[in-house]
Design a protein around this motif. Structure first.
Motif, PDB file in Angstrom:
ATOM      1  N   LYS A 183       0.844  -1.242   0.008  1.00 16.75           N
ATOM      2  CA  LYS A 183       0.139  -0.014   0.125  1.00 16.75           C
ATOM      3  C   LYS A 183       0.697   1.384  -0.048  1.00 16.75           C
ATOM      4  O   LYS A 183       0.253   2.297   0.254  1.00 16.75           O
ATOM      5  N   LEU A 184       2.182   1.149  -0.145  1.00 20.07           N
ATOM      6  CA  LEU A 184       2.988   2.432  -0.390  1.00 20.07           C
ATOM      7  C   LEU A 184       2.975   3.145  -1.632  1.00 20.07           C
ATOM      8  O   LEU A 184       2.712   2.373  -2.531  1.00 20.07           O
ATOM      9  N   THR A 185       3.397   4.437  -1.698  1.00 17.16           N
ATOM     10  CA  THR A 185       3.353   4.970  -2.874  1.00 17.16           C
ATOM     11  C   THR A 185       4.666   4.535  -3.835  1.00 17.16           C
ATOM     12  O   THR A 185       5.271   4.001  -3.378  1.00 17.16           O
ATOM     13  N   ASP A 186       4.449   4.797  -5.236  1.00 12.18           N
ATOM     14  CA  ASP A 186       5.415   4.064  -6.099  1.00 12.18           C
ATOM     15  C   ASP A 186       6.705   4.929  -5.750  1.00 12.18           C
ATOM     16  O   ASP A 186       7.713   4.175  -5.858  1.00 12.18           O
ATOM     17  N   VAL A 187       6.750   6.160  -5.574  1.00 10.28           N
ATOM     18  CA  VAL A 187       8.168   6.770  -4.893  1.00 10.28           C
ATOM     19  C   VAL A 187       8.562   6.014  -3.920  1.00 10.28           C
ATOM     20  O   VAL A 187       9.713   5.653  -3.866  1.00 10.28           O
ATOM     21  N   VAL A 188       8.099   5.813  -2.814  1.00  9.51           N
ATOM     22  CA  VAL A 188       8.644   5.056  -1.842  1.00  9.51           C
ATOM     23  C   VAL A 188       9.199   3.600  -1.892  1.00  9.51           C
ATOM     24  O   VAL A 188      10.068   3.131  -1.487  1.00  9.51           O
ATOM     25  N   GLU A 189       8.182   3.016  -2.691  1.00  9.50           N
ATOM     26  CA  GLU A 189       8.446   1.582  -3.019  1.00  9.50           C
ATOM     27  C   GLU A 189       9.743   1.856  -3.899  1.00  9.50           C
ATOM     28  O   GLU A 189      10.694   0.831  -3.749  1.00  9.50           O
ATOM     29  N   ARG A 190       9.941   2.728  -4.910  1.00 11.26           N
ATOM     30  CA  ARG A 190      11.116   2.894  -5.348  1.00 11.26           C
ATOM     31  C   ARG A 190      12.597   3.035  -4.701  1.00 11.26           C
ATOM     32  O   ARG A 190      13.785   2.501  -4.781  1.00 11.26           O
ATOM     33  N   PRO A 224       7.968   4.788   5.572  1.00 10.32           N
ATOM     34  CA  PRO A 224       7.379   3.593   5.684  1.00 10.32           C
ATOM     35  C   PRO A 224       7.950   3.108   7.028  1.00 10.32           C
ATOM     36  O   PRO A 224       8.822   3.570   7.724  1.00 10.32           O
ATOM     37  N   CYS A 277      13.309   9.605   2.173  1.00 14.42           N
ATOM     38  CA  CYS A 277      11.861  10.125   2.120  1.00 14.42           C
ATOM     39  C   CYS A 277      11.734  11.434   2.655  1.00 14.42           C
ATOM     40  O   CYS A 277      11.083  12.440   2.451  1.00 14.42           O
ATOM     41  N   ASN A 312       8.452  12.710   1.340  1.00 13.07           N
ATOM     42  CA  ASN A 312       7.481  11.469   1.202  1.00 13.07           C
ATOM     43  C   ASN A 312       7.227  10.853   2.588  1.00 13.07           C
ATOM     44  O   ASN A 312       8.214  11.038   3.405  1.00 13.07           O
TER      45      ASN A 312
END
Length: 615
Positions: free
Chosen positions: A141-148, A184, A176, A181
């Motif tokens: 459920k994390l944003t794409d930026v944080v996932e990257r 997490p 982050c 951002n």
């Protein structure tokens, strides 16, 4: 209606029971297992009902996620759904009242009507299965930026023996915060790391070699049918500190080069040294393995019958160390019909037999010696290896050869018998079996092929090697010759062989009273000479004279300082006088017209005054 593909794992209804297809037993029958009781039985195709049901237009009545839910539902969940389906069905037919249904299901009116909305006669009891609350397994459920950011940090930071989840999270946290951002959680980062391939993570933390050892498949193994068919050779630094012969001070750890026969697990030969593995170690181990060891064992006081194993191997397997890859060693092997074989790079398990043997000797024998260093810092904690060391190199050599004999007499877990017994099964068993391995027809030539070599000059005193002079009458014709090839036996330096006039000439100690010694005894004496309390050539034996050394150094410093001071003062005085003369030349000075003859001559010696003469 549209067709349904019959496959393993499909949820069906067989004999009125919800089941899962397990396999196809014939063209007409299938094997199923009931989800409620776990019973297996075989039913014909025409007696089953398929899920998910479809409409005439081919639209599934049961959604894929419901089908997945049915596959993973527990027995308790299925029993509860069947009970609810039965009660709501009886209520819908008017068999029971709402009050009776609520009492039976033990739920409120609002929950009952909410459940009744999901009730479907076509889908059956599956329509009343409960969905798990919360996110589904594996949901992100994390944003794409944080996932990257997380994936980048795993690639960059999760590396080396210190790799950890907290280091990755700290790196993600910094990224982050800098980009604004949301952060997490540690759990979210841990989850992404665990989703990576296990071998990939192990490789990043422990290296490709360790990952290959742990995760790579190793199907099959080579089977050998006789001794000497294939041997393995390797080096190791022995986990014990030795002491010198005189003062019994710590000297260092010895190296072991060992050759093991793969069929019998016999230690065919070995070489102990105080220097790092080299061509000398390899050559010495080879001919120690290939030739009988009579003189070697007699020198150490060991019964020759305790170590009767020898022979020229057909294949010798090694790693890719430079001393195993030398052209000289390879050509010597080929000349003596030995096939050198090198393991693939990064595949340590190809040398598993010799690796396990070394490990067994270290943990089962060496680690019980005084002065052991153990195999890691954890076991060594609180143990002073230098202080506990007690064995000299010569004593360790005698201990080791007897431990090798003991090893040959112990039952091997994989062989089912001792290595010595396995060797005896083949040699000397009677019948067509040979009594002993083939003996090298020219042992001297074999040793020469593998002996280490150096070049030396022939002086009037003879040939100097390892601080000893060697002489033979035949050297008279070669005095002054340079770059003469010398071969020597590391086990015995009493004789060397000089290559002169196309053949090897044995040359012995010039001092006939000098005792024979090995190369490693020479190294031990040399290392001992470097120790504390031993004066090297040119050293100061009378330590009280060291004070004069310091005093002379200070005297020289003072003299240099005084000289610099005096020279500076003289330079200043000269500069002053020079400037005064220049000023006087600029002023009109009366010319002295006194005749030079009337001027005093200071170069003549003064005459003493005797008074006036009145006569």
């Amino acid at each position: 209606m549209s067709s349904v593909e019959l496959r393993e794992g499909l949820v069906v209804v067989a004999k009125g029971i919800v089941c899962v297809v397990t396999k196809f037993t014939s063209l007409d029958n299938i094997s199923v297992i009931s989800q409620k009781e776990g019973k297996r039985f075989i039913v014909p195709f025409d007696e089953i009902e398929f899920f998910p049901a479809v409409t005439d237009e081919g639209v599934a009545l049961i959604a894929p996620e419901l089908d997945e839910l049915a596959r993973n539902a527990s027995d308790d969940e299925i029993t509860l759904a069947e009970s609810r389906f039965d009660v709501i069905g009886r209520y819908s037919c008017g068999e029971i009242s709402l009050a009776e249904a609520l009492v039976t299901l033990e739920m409120s009116r609002s929950n009952f009507y909410r459940l009744k909305k999901n009730y479907s006669e076509e889908i059956g009891m599956l329509s009343l299965l409960r969905y798990n609350r919360g996110n589904s397994k594996g949901a992100l459920k994390l944003t794409d930026v944080v996932e990257r950011y997380i994936q980048e940090s795993i690639d960059e930071v999760y590396s080396g023996s210190s790799a950890s989840i907290s280091k990755v999270w700290s790196d993600v946290e910094a990224k982050c915060i800098s980009s604004g951002n949301p952060l997490p959680s540690m759990t979210a980062v841990r989850k992404r790391i665990k989703m990576r391939d296990e071998k990939e993570l192990y490789k990043k933390k422990h290296g490709a070699d360790a990952a290959s050892q742990k995760h790579d498949a190793r199907p099959g193994k080579k089977i050998f049918s006789r001794p000497l068919e294939r041997v393995q050779m390797d080096h190791t630094l022995v986990d014990v500190i030795l002491v010198d012969n005189v003062r019994r001070q710590p000297l260092g750890r010895p190296w072991l080069t060992v050759i093991i026969d793969q069929y019998t697990r016999v230690i065919l030969g070995y070489y102990l040294s105080l220097h790092s593995p080299s061509a000398v170690s390899v050559s010495s181990a080879i001919y120690h393995a290939a030739l009988p060891k009579f003189s070697f064992l007699q020198k150490l006081g060991v019964d020759v019958e305790r170590y009767p194993y020898y022979g020229v191997p057909e294949i010798i397997h090694m790693d890719n160390a430079k001393e195993f890859r030398s052209k000289k060693f390879e050509s010597a092997c080929i000349r003596n019909k030995i096939k050198p074989e090198w393991r693939p790079i990064g595949k340590k398990h190809y040398g598993g037999h010799v690796e396990r043997l070394i490990g067994t000797f270290m943990t089962g024998k060496v680690h019980f010696l005084p002065g052991t260093t153990f195999s890691n810092v954890v076991k060594r904690r609180g143990h002073n290896s230098d202080k506990a060391s007690a064995l000299t190199f010569k004593e360790f050599t005698k201990w080791f050869v007897k431990e090798v004999c003991i090893y040959h007499g112990r039952k091997h877990s994989e062989l089912g018998c001792s290595p010595g017994s396995k060797w005896a099964e083949y040699f000397g068993a009677g019948g067509d079996a040979p009594m002993h391995p083939p003996i090298v027809s020219n042992p001297f030539k074999f040793k020469l092929d593998f002996m280490p070599e150096v070049t030396r000059s022939v002086s009037p005193q003879g040939i100097e090697f390892k601080k000893c002079f060697y002489w033979d009458a035949a050297l008279r014709l070669h005095v002054g010759k340079a770059a003469v090839m010398i071969k020597y036996d590391p086990f015995s330096l009493g004789t060397i062989w000089a290559y002169l006039d196309g053949e090897y000439l044995p040359v012995h100690f010039s001092d006939v009273t000098k005792s024979d010694f090995s190369l490693e005894e020479y190294h031990a004496q040399k290392m001992q000479g470097r120790g504390e309390g031993h004066t090297p050539a040119g050293g100061l034996e009378d330590r009280s004279l060291a004070e004069y050394v310091h005093e002379n150094k200070e005297l020289v410093k003072r003299s240099q300082s005084e000289t610099r001071r005096a020279r500076k003062a003289e330079a200043a005085r000269s500069e002053y006088l020079s400037s005064q003369r220049e000023e006087s030349n600029e002023i009109d000075v009366p010319v002295d017209k006194t005749d030079k003859a009337d001027r005093p001559n200071y170069s003549r010696r003064a005459t003493p005054f005797k008074g006036k003469n009145y006569d």
